[in-house]
Design a protein around this motif. Structure first.
Motif, PDB file in Angstrom:
ATOM      1  N   GLU A 268      30.171  59.935  23.743  1.00 37.98           N
ATOM      2  CA  GLU A 268      29.420  61.200  23.651  1.00 37.98           C
ATOM      3  C   GLU A 268      29.928  62.231  24.667  1.00 37.98           C
ATOM      4  N   GLN A 269      29.790  63.495  24.276  1.00 37.62           N
ATOM      5  CA  GLN A 269      30.226  64.611  25.126  1.00 37.62           C
ATOM      6  C   GLN A 269      29.125  65.662  25.148  1.00 37.62           C
ATOM      7  N   PRO A 270      29.044  66.454  26.239  1.00 37.35           N
ATOM      8  CA  PRO A 270      28.096  67.570  26.198  1.00 37.35           C
ATOM      9  C   PRO A 270      28.564  68.551  25.125  1.00 37.35           C
ATOM     10  N   VAL A 271      27.646  69.290  24.537  1.00 34.38           N
ATOM     11  CA  VAL A 271      28.040  70.191  23.449  1.00 34.38           C
ATOM     12  C   VAL A 271      28.677  71.465  24.012  1.00 34.38           C
ATOM     13  N   GLU A 272      27.952  72.141  24.895  1.00 30.17           N
ATOM     14  CA  GLU A 272      28.515  73.354  25.497  1.00 30.17           C
ATOM     15  C   GLU A 272      29.188  72.941  26.811  1.00 30.17           C
ATOM     16  N   GLU A 273      30.456  72.635  26.708  1.00 29.10           N
ATOM     17  CA  GLU A 273      31.145  72.007  27.841  1.00 29.10           C
ATOM     18  C   GLU A 273      31.187  72.898  29.069  1.00 29.10           C
ATOM     19  N   GLU A 274      31.101  74.232  28.834  1.00 29.20           N
ATOM     20  CA  GLU A 274      31.157  75.157  29.968  1.00 29.20           C
ATOM     21  C   GLU A 274      29.928  75.022  30.892  1.00 29.20           C
ATOM     22  N   MET A 275      28.863  74.362  30.398  1.00 33.27           N
ATOM     23  CA  MET A 275      27.663  74.190  31.226  1.00 33.27           C
ATOM     24  C   MET A 275      27.749  72.967  32.136  1.00 33.27           C
ATOM     25  N   TRP A 276      28.797  72.180  31.975  1.00 33.79           N
ATOM     26  CA  TRP A 276      28.865  70.896  32.681  1.00 33.79           C
ATOM     27  C   TRP A 276      30.211  70.692  33.356  1.00 33.79           C
ATOM     28  N   GLN A 277      30.139  70.068  34.511  1.00 35.21           N
ATOM     29  CA  GLN A 277      31.383  69.649  35.161  1.00 35.21           C
ATOM     30  C   GLN A 277      31.537  68.153  34.888  1.00 35.21           C
ATOM     31  N   SER A 278      32.620  67.783  34.232  1.00 31.35           N
ATOM     32  CA  SER A 278      32.787  66.344  33.980  1.00 31.35           C
ATOM     33  C   SER A 278      33.584  65.738  35.135  1.00 31.35           C
ATOM     34  N   VAL A 279      33.134  64.588  35.567  1.00 29.84           N
ATOM     35  CA  VAL A 279      33.771  63.939  36.716  1.00 29.84           C
ATOM     36  C   VAL A 279      34.237  62.545  36.285  1.00 29.84           C
ATOM     37  N   LEU A 280      35.520  62.276  36.491  1.00 25.99           N
ATOM     38  CA  LEU A 280      36.047  60.941  36.181  1.00 25.99           C
ATOM     39  C   LEU A 280      35.996  60.106  37.449  1.00 25.99           C
ATOM     40  N   ALA A 281      35.372  58.974  37.356  1.00 25.13           N
ATOM     41  CA  ALA A 281      35.299  58.093  38.546  1.00 25.13           C
ATOM     42  C   ALA A 281      34.965  56.683  38.084  1.00 25.13           C
ATOM     43  N   GLY A 282      35.456  55.723  38.809  1.00 22.91           N
ATOM     44  CA  GLY A 282      35.115  54.317  38.528  1.00 22.91           C
ATOM     45  C   GLY A 282      35.424  53.891  37.101  1.00 22.91           C
ATOM     46  N   GLY A 283      36.447  54.475  36.502  1.00 21.21           N
ATOM     47  CA  GLY A 283      36.819  54.097  35.133  1.00 21.21           C
ATOM     48  C   GLY A 283      35.843  54.605  34.089  1.00 21.21           C
ATOM     49  N   THR A 284      35.001  55.566  34.466  1.00 20.46           N
ATOM     50  CA  THR A 284      34.045  56.127  33.512  1.00 20.46           C
ATOM     51  C   THR A 284      33.908  57.632  33.786  1.00 20.46           C
ATOM     52  N   CYS A 285      32.955  58.252  33.123  1.00 17.68           N
ATOM     53  CA  CYS A 285      32.821  59.701  33.258  1.00 17.68           C
ATOM     54  C   CYS A 285      31.339  60.048  33.377  1.00 17.68           C
ATOM     55  N   TYR A 286      31.022  60.973  34.273  1.00 23.13           N
ATOM     56  CA  TYR A 286      29.641  61.469  34.318  1.00 23.13           C
ATOM     57  C   TYR A 286      29.684  62.986  34.419  1.00 23.13           C
ATOM     58  N   PHE A 287      28.521  63.623  34.370  1.00 21.88           N
ATOM     59  CA  PHE A 287      28.481  65.083  34.303  1.00 21.88           C
ATOM     60  C   PHE A 287      27.515  65.647  35.337  1.00 21.88           C
ATOM     61  N   ARG A 288      27.938  66.781  35.920  1.00 20.80           N
ATOM     62  CA  ARG A 288      27.055  67.512  36.816  1.00 20.80           C
ATOM     63  C   ARG A 288      26.769  68.857  36.191  1.00 20.80           C
ATOM     64  N   PRO A 289      25.521  69.360  36.338  1.00 20.41           N
ATOM     65  CA  PRO A 289      25.210  70.647  35.707  1.00 20.41           C
ATOM     66  C   PRO A 289      25.877  71.775  36.468  1.00 20.41           C
ATOM     67  N   LYS A 290      26.500  72.718  35.752  1.00 18.51           N
ATOM     68  CA  LYS A 290      27.021  73.908  36.412  1.00 18.51           C
ATOM     69  C   LYS A 290      25.907  74.927  36.449  1.00 18.51           C
ATOM     70  N   SER A 291      25.929  75.779  37.454  1.00 18.27           N
ATOM     71  CA  SER A 291      24.921  76.830  37.509  1.00 18.27           C
ATOM     72  C   SER A 291      25.184  77.804  36.358  1.00 18.27           C
ATOM     73  N   THR A 292      24.115  78.159  35.622  1.00 22.77           N
ATOM     74  CA  THR A 292      24.325  79.079  34.497  1.00 22.77           C
ATOM     75  C   THR A 292      23.900  80.505  34.875  1.00 22.77           C
ATOM     76  N   GLY A 293      23.670  80.720  36.175  1.00 24.19           N
ATOM     77  CA  GLY A 293      23.415  82.060  36.697  1.00 24.19           C
ATOM     78  C   GLY A 293      22.025  82.574  36.512  1.00 24.19           C
TER      79      GLY A 293
END
Ligand SMILES: C[S@@+](CC[C@H](N)C(=O)[O-])C[C@H]1O[C@@H](n2cnc3c(N)ncnc32)[C@H](O)[C@@H]1O
Length: 276
Positions: free
Chosen positions: A251-276
């Protein structure tokens, strides 16, 4: 397949979509027969046609809901896919705990928790962090559309097959009691978790404040693009600015510009970007 049968399936797919927003592919129509067999028996029916006729006759929210719930895929296991949980254990939870030293509150949401294994896996990681969290306010929410799944999660009773899927022996010994043919979650774990029924696709979601960690895993794949987009926006609002989102491995976030994807530990997680 006859034209009448196609219409029945179309109708059932609409019922499911209107209740759970799950999009069922017509190539999987055969699943209605198996998944609804129990419901038919309970209703004293033998054919799907009878069920469809009953649903068409008059609005029956309870029966519609039962159909939608029966068609959900509830596949889950303890520490499913392992790597996200290893990353939480080794890196992400310690980071968050450090960042929350001033208010000593930790909030985690296992959205679409099915029978609770994901939620209890998180609770085991949290309990393992003791004594660092003694005196903290820790809340782990487990929610799912299907009431039957939520009841099972709340009961915290698992059979041998479920226990053997992904649960390290040391956790079985520490966090479960063996009762007859089943293993029951101990109070120290259960006390951290709260389970309730919740449709992720019927906003507004009933939460205030922010979560530090949200697991929204292996549910978005059943939803339409629009439903995913709206759900991801709600999740974005509910996540702390330094919070963590974990999705299923496909699965992936839909509006990718809202999320920072981080690769770590052989997997991926997401941090919210500020939308202003
Ligand atoms: C495949 S399970 C995933 C369980 C767990 N998150 C995991 O990854 O192991 C998907 C769960 O999503 C739930 N679900 C489906 N549609 C939902 C909705 N609209 N709102 C809340 N839960 C939903 C189903 O009932 C099912 O238990």
């Amino acid at each position: 397949m006859t034209a009448a049968a196609t219409l029945h399936y179309d109708y059932l797919r609409q019922v499911v979509f209107s209740l759970s927003c799950n999009v069922l592919d017509p190539s999987h129509d055969y699943l209605f027969e198996t998944r609804l067999a129990r419901l038919l028996r309970h209703q004293g029916m033998t054919q799907l046609e009878e069920l469809v006729e009953r649903l068409r006759e008059r609005h029956n929210p309870e029966l519609e809901r039962a159909v939608a719930e029966a068609m959900t895929i509830n596949e889950t296991s303890f520490f499913r896919d392992l790597r996200p949980f290893e990353l939480l254990r080794k890196e992400l939870l310690p980071q968050i705990v450090k960042a929350r030293q001033s208010n000593r509150t930790l909030r985690i949401w296992s959205a679409a928790c099915s029978t609770g294994q994901e939620t209890y896996s998180l609770a085991m990681l949290v309990r393992e962090m003791n004594p660092a969290l003694v005196g903290w306010n820790v809340q782990i929410e487990g929610t799912d559309l299907a009431c039957a799944m939520v009841e099972r999660a709340r009961a915290g009773r698992y059979n041998r097959i479920e226990i053997n899927r992904g649960l390290p022996a040391r956790y079985v010994v520490r966090f479960f009691e063996h009762e007859g043919e089943e293993w029951v979650v101990k109070t120290e774990l259960r006390d951290l978790c709260r389970f309730r029924s919740l449709n992720l696709c019927k906003p507004p979601l009933p939460f205030t404040g922010h979560f530090d960690v949200i697991l929204l895993r292996n549910v978005m794949l059943y939803l339409s693009w629009e439903t995913r987009r709206d759900l991801m926006r709600s999740v974005h609002r509910l996540l702390a600015p330094d919070g963590i989102l974990m999705l299923g491995s496909v699965e992936q976030p839909v509006e990718e510009e809202m999320w920072q994807s981080v690769l770590a530990g052989g997997t991926c997680y997401f941090r919210p970007k500020s939308t202003g």
